[in-house]
Design a protein around this motif. Structure first.
Motif, PDB file in Angstrom:
ATOM      1  N   ALA A  49       0.848  -1.188   0.000  1.00  0.00           N
ATOM      2  CA  ALA A  49       0.000   0.000   0.000  1.00  0.00           C
ATOM      3  C   ALA A  49       0.881   1.235   0.000  1.00  0.00           C
ATOM      4  CB  ALA A  49      -0.920   0.011   1.225  1.00  0.00           C
ATOM      5  N   VAL A  50       0.373   2.298  -0.607  1.00  0.00           N
ATOM      6  CA  VAL A  50       1.085   3.565  -0.605  1.00  0.00           C
ATOM      7  C   VAL A  50       0.113   4.674  -0.239  1.00  0.00           C
ATOM      8  CG1 VAL A  50       2.828   2.858  -2.276  1.00  0.00           C
ATOM      9  CG2 VAL A  50       0.694   3.877  -3.088  1.00  0.00           C
ATOM     10  N   ILE A  51       0.662   5.739   0.353  1.00  0.00           N
ATOM     11  CA  ILE A  51      -0.163   6.852   0.774  1.00  0.00           C
ATOM     12  C   ILE A  51       0.557   8.161   0.475  1.00  0.00           C
ATOM     13  CG2 ILE A  51       0.708   6.731   3.167  1.00  0.00           C
ATOM     14  CD1 ILE A  51      -2.149   7.574   4.048  1.00  0.00           C
ATOM     15  N   SER A  52      -0.171   9.105  -0.085  1.00  0.00           N
ATOM     16  CA  SER A  52       0.414  10.400  -0.399  1.00  0.00           C
ATOM     17  C   SER A  52       0.426  11.291   0.840  1.00  0.00           C
ATOM     18  CB  SER A  52      -0.405  11.077  -1.505  1.00  0.00           C
ATOM     19  OG  SER A  52      -1.668  11.479  -1.005  1.00  0.00           O
ATOM     20  N   SER A  53       1.059  12.440   0.723  1.00  0.00           N
ATOM     21  CA  SER A  53       1.125  13.367   1.847  1.00  0.00           C
ATOM     22  C   SER A  53      -0.257  13.907   2.215  1.00  0.00           C
ATOM     23  CB  SER A  53       2.065  14.529   1.521  1.00  0.00           C
ATOM     24  OG  SER A  53       1.660  15.172   0.329  1.00  0.00           O
ATOM     25  N   SER A  54      -1.169  13.899   1.268  1.00  0.00           N
ATOM     26  CA  SER A  54      -2.535  14.369   1.535  1.00  0.00           C
ATOM     27  C   SER A  54      -3.444  13.260   2.046  1.00  0.00           C
ATOM     28  CB  SER A  54      -3.142  14.968   0.270  1.00  0.00           C
ATOM     29  OG  SER A  54      -3.244  13.990  -0.746  1.00  0.00           O
ATOM     30  N   GLY A  55      -2.926  12.022   2.086  1.00  0.00           N
ATOM     31  CA  GLY A  55      -3.705  10.916   2.625  1.00  0.00           C
ATOM     32  C   GLY A  55      -4.383  10.029   1.603  1.00  0.00           C
ATOM     33  N   SER A  56      -4.150  10.265   0.341  1.00  0.00           N
ATOM     34  CA  SER A  56      -4.717   9.418  -0.698  1.00  0.00           C
ATOM     35  C   SER A  56      -3.974   8.081  -0.719  1.00  0.00           C
ATOM     36  CB  SER A  56      -4.592  10.102  -2.057  1.00  0.00           C
ATOM     37  OG  SER A  56      -5.066   9.270  -3.087  1.00  0.00           O
ATOM     38  N   ALA A  57      -4.737   6.982  -0.656  1.00  0.00           N
ATOM     39  CA  ALA A  57      -4.135   5.659  -0.508  1.00  0.00           C
ATOM     40  C   ALA A  57      -4.470   4.741  -1.677  1.00  0.00           C
ATOM     41  CB  ALA A  57      -4.600   5.021   0.798  1.00  0.00           C
ATOM     42  N   ASN A  58      -3.551   3.844  -1.968  1.00  0.00           N
ATOM     43  CA  ASN A  58      -3.769   2.798  -2.955  1.00  0.00           C
ATOM     44  C   ASN A  58      -3.261   1.481  -2.399  1.00  0.00           C
ATOM     45  OD1 ASN A  58      -4.754   4.017  -5.650  1.00  0.00           O
ATOM     46  ND2 ASN A  58      -3.157   5.411  -4.988  1.00  0.00           N
ATOM     47  N   TYR A  59      -3.937   0.399  -2.763  1.00  0.00           N
ATOM     48  CA  TYR A  59      -3.631  -0.907  -2.210  1.00  0.00           C
ATOM     49  C   TYR A  59      -3.410  -1.955  -3.298  1.00  0.00           C
ATOM     50  CZ  TYR A  59      -5.559   1.164   2.042  1.00  0.00           C
ATOM     51  OH  TYR A  59      -5.802   1.982   3.113  1.00  0.00           O
ATOM     52  N   ALA A  60      -2.591  -2.934  -2.960  1.00  0.00           N
ATOM     53  CA  ALA A  60      -2.491  -4.102  -3.824  1.00  0.00           C
ATOM     54  C   ALA A  60      -3.819  -4.846  -3.773  1.00  0.00           C
ATOM     55  CB  ALA A  60      -1.365  -5.007  -3.338  1.00  0.00           C
ATOM     56  N   ASP A  61      -4.173  -5.485  -4.870  1.00  0.00           N
ATOM     57  CA  ASP A  61      -5.448  -6.220  -4.915  1.00  0.00           C
ATOM     58  C   ASP A  61      -5.537  -7.265  -3.809  1.00  0.00           C
ATOM     59  OD1 ASP A  61      -5.706  -6.310  -8.576  1.00  0.00           O
ATOM     60  OD2 ASP A  61      -6.230  -4.756  -7.113  1.00  0.00           O
ATOM     61  N   SER A  62      -4.405  -7.865  -3.469  1.00  0.00           N
ATOM     62  CA  SER A  62      -4.393  -8.961  -2.496  1.00  0.00           C
ATOM     63  C   SER A  62      -4.732  -8.511  -1.078  1.00  0.00           C
ATOM     64  CB  SER A  62      -3.028  -9.653  -2.511  1.00  0.00           C
ATOM     65  OG  SER A  62      -2.006  -8.724  -2.206  1.00  0.00           O
ATOM     66  N   VAL A  63      -4.628  -7.213  -0.799  1.00  0.00           N
ATOM     67  CA  VAL A  63      -4.895  -6.741   0.566  1.00  0.00           C
ATOM     68  C   VAL A  63      -6.065  -5.763   0.623  1.00  0.00           C
ATOM     69  CG1 VAL A  63      -2.452  -7.018   1.102  1.00  0.00           C
ATOM     70  CG2 VAL A  63      -3.336  -4.742   0.540  1.00  0.00           C
ATOM     71  N   GLN A  64      -6.585  -5.389  -0.544  1.00  0.00           N
ATOM     72  CA  GLN A  64      -7.700  -4.441  -0.600  1.00  0.00           C
ATOM     73  C   GLN A  64      -8.853  -4.925   0.276  1.00  0.00           C
ATOM     74  OE1 GLN A  64      -7.866  -1.510  -2.800  1.00  0.00           O
ATOM     75  NE2 GLN A  64      -9.578  -1.055  -1.449  1.00  0.00           N
ATOM     76  N   GLY A  65      -9.352  -4.057   1.133  1.00  0.00           N
ATOM     77  CA  GLY A  65     -10.466  -4.408   1.996  1.00  0.00           C
ATOM     78  C   GLY A  65     -10.069  -5.049   3.313  1.00  0.00           C
ATOM     79  N   ARG A  66      -8.805  -5.449   3.432  1.00  0.00           N
ATOM     80  CA  ARG A  66      -8.333  -6.068   4.687  1.00  0.00           C
ATOM     81  C   ARG A  66      -7.308  -5.180   5.400  1.00  0.00           C
ATOM     82  NH1 ARG A  66      -5.387 -10.579   4.540  1.00  0.00           N
ATOM     83  NH2 ARG A  66      -4.535 -10.203   2.450  1.00  0.00           N
ATOM     84  N   PHE A  67      -6.502  -4.472   4.634  1.00  0.00           N
ATOM     85  CA  PHE A  67      -5.446  -3.629   5.201  1.00  0.00           C
ATOM     86  C   PHE A  67      -5.816  -2.157   5.038  1.00  0.00           C
ATOM     87  CE2 PHE A  67      -1.581  -6.668   4.478  1.00  0.00           C
ATOM     88  CZ  PHE A  67      -2.265  -7.676   5.128  1.00  0.00           C
ATOM     89  N   THR A  68      -5.377  -1.342   6.002  1.00  0.00           N
ATOM     90  CA  THR A  68      -5.577   0.105   5.919  1.00  0.00           C
ATOM     91  C   THR A  68      -4.275   0.818   6.233  1.00  0.00           C
ATOM     92  OG1 THR A  68      -7.887  -0.118   6.639  1.00  0.00           O
ATOM     93  CG2 THR A  68      -6.894   2.068   6.774  1.00  0.00           C
ATOM     94  N   ILE A  69      -3.839   1.650   5.312  1.00  0.00           N
ATOM     95  CA  ILE A  69      -2.630   2.452   5.507  1.00  0.00           C
ATOM     96  C   ILE A  69      -3.041   3.840   5.985  1.00  0.00           C
ATOM     97  CG2 ILE A  69      -2.583   3.262   3.099  1.00  0.00           C
ATOM     98  CD1 ILE A  69       0.481   3.111   3.214  1.00  0.00           C
ATOM     99  N   SER A  70      -2.260   4.395   6.901  1.00  0.00           N
ATOM    100  CA  SER A  70      -2.530   5.745   7.387  1.00  0.00           C
ATOM    101  C   SER A  70      -1.213   6.392   7.793  1.00  0.00           C
ATOM    102  CB  SER A  70      -3.509   5.708   8.568  1.00  0.00           C
ATOM    103  OG  SER A  70      -2.972   4.978   9.650  1.00  0.00           O
ATOM    104  N   ARG A  71      -1.267   7.675   8.034  1.00  0.00           N
ATOM    105  CA  ARG A  71      -0.057   8.390   8.448  1.00  0.00           C
ATOM    106  C   ARG A  71      -0.437   9.551   9.343  1.00  0.00           C
ATOM    107  NH1 ARG A  71       2.639  10.663   3.051  1.00  0.00           N
ATOM    108  NH2 ARG A  71       3.800  12.042   4.470  1.00  0.00           N
ATOM    109  N   ASP A  72       0.503   9.914  10.205  1.00  0.00           N
ATOM    110  CA  ASP A  72       0.367  11.057  11.090  1.00  0.00           C
ATOM    111  C   ASP A  72       1.446  12.047  10.673  1.00  0.00           C
ATOM    112  OD1 ASP A  72       0.670  12.896  13.222  1.00  0.00           O
ATOM    113  OD2 ASP A  72      -0.108  11.453  14.658  1.00  0.00           O
ATOM    114  N   ASN A  73       1.047  13.115  10.021  1.00  0.00           N
ATOM    115  CA  ASN A  73       2.023  14.066   9.482  1.00  0.00           C
ATOM    116  C   ASN A  73       2.652  14.954  10.557  1.00  0.00           C
ATOM    117  OD1 ASN A  73       1.714  13.139   6.847  1.00  0.00           O
ATOM    118  ND2 ASN A  73       0.077  14.586   6.380  1.00  0.00           N
ATOM    119  N   VAL A  74       2.113  14.944  11.749  1.00  0.00           N
ATOM    120  CA  VAL A  74       2.727  15.677  12.859  1.00  0.00           C
ATOM    121  C   VAL A  74       3.847  14.829  13.461  1.00  0.00           C
ATOM    122  CG1 VAL A  74       2.354  16.661  15.138  1.00  0.00           C
ATOM    123  CG2 VAL A  74       0.630  16.979  13.344  1.00  0.00           C
TER     124      VAL A  74
END
Length: 119
Positions: A49-74
């Motif tokens: 999975a990848v996530i942009s600085s604005s929080g837009s995320a993309n996932y591999a098909d194999s983990v879509q719906g099971r994994f969640t990527i997030s980030r804390d920019n602070v």
């Protein structure tokens, strides 16, 4: 010297959950895209999975719906919440980040954390 450090890997039963963290240290001006990758024994490293600085995320098909990527920019930290884990999710998980230190900008990798899904 910028460093990424993963944590949270463990042995978990199928159907279980884990939360991985990717912390940063060193002189950081900006963090752009961040991502989680994994490498299973005998296989190529693959994007999870990848996530942009604005929080837009993309996932591999194999983990879509099971994994969640997030980030804390602070805190300059990234997370991967992994639910409904399967044995095929077993791998070393690495974090990756596109970081500007002020005088340069490059990709950094962590050292990896082992996730094992087994009964």
């Amino acid at each position: 010297q910028v460093q990424l450090v993963e944590s949270g890997g463990d042995l978990v039963q199928p159907g279980g959950s884990l939360r991985l963290s990717c912390g940063t240290s060193g002189r950081i001006v900006s963090i752009y895209d961040m991502g989680w990758y994994r490498q299973a024994p005998g296989k190529e490293r693959e994007v999870v999975a990848v996530i942009s600085s604005s929080g837009s995320a993309n996932y591999a098909d194999s983990v879509q719906g099971r994994f969640t990527i997030s980030r804390d920019n602070v805190k300059n930290t990234m997370y991967l919440q992994m639910n409904r884990l399967k044995p095929e999710d077993t791998a070393v998980y690495y974090c990756n980040a596109d970081i500007s230190s002020g005088w340069n900008r490059r990709l950094y990798w962590g050292q990896g954390t082992q996730v094992t899904v087994s009964s």
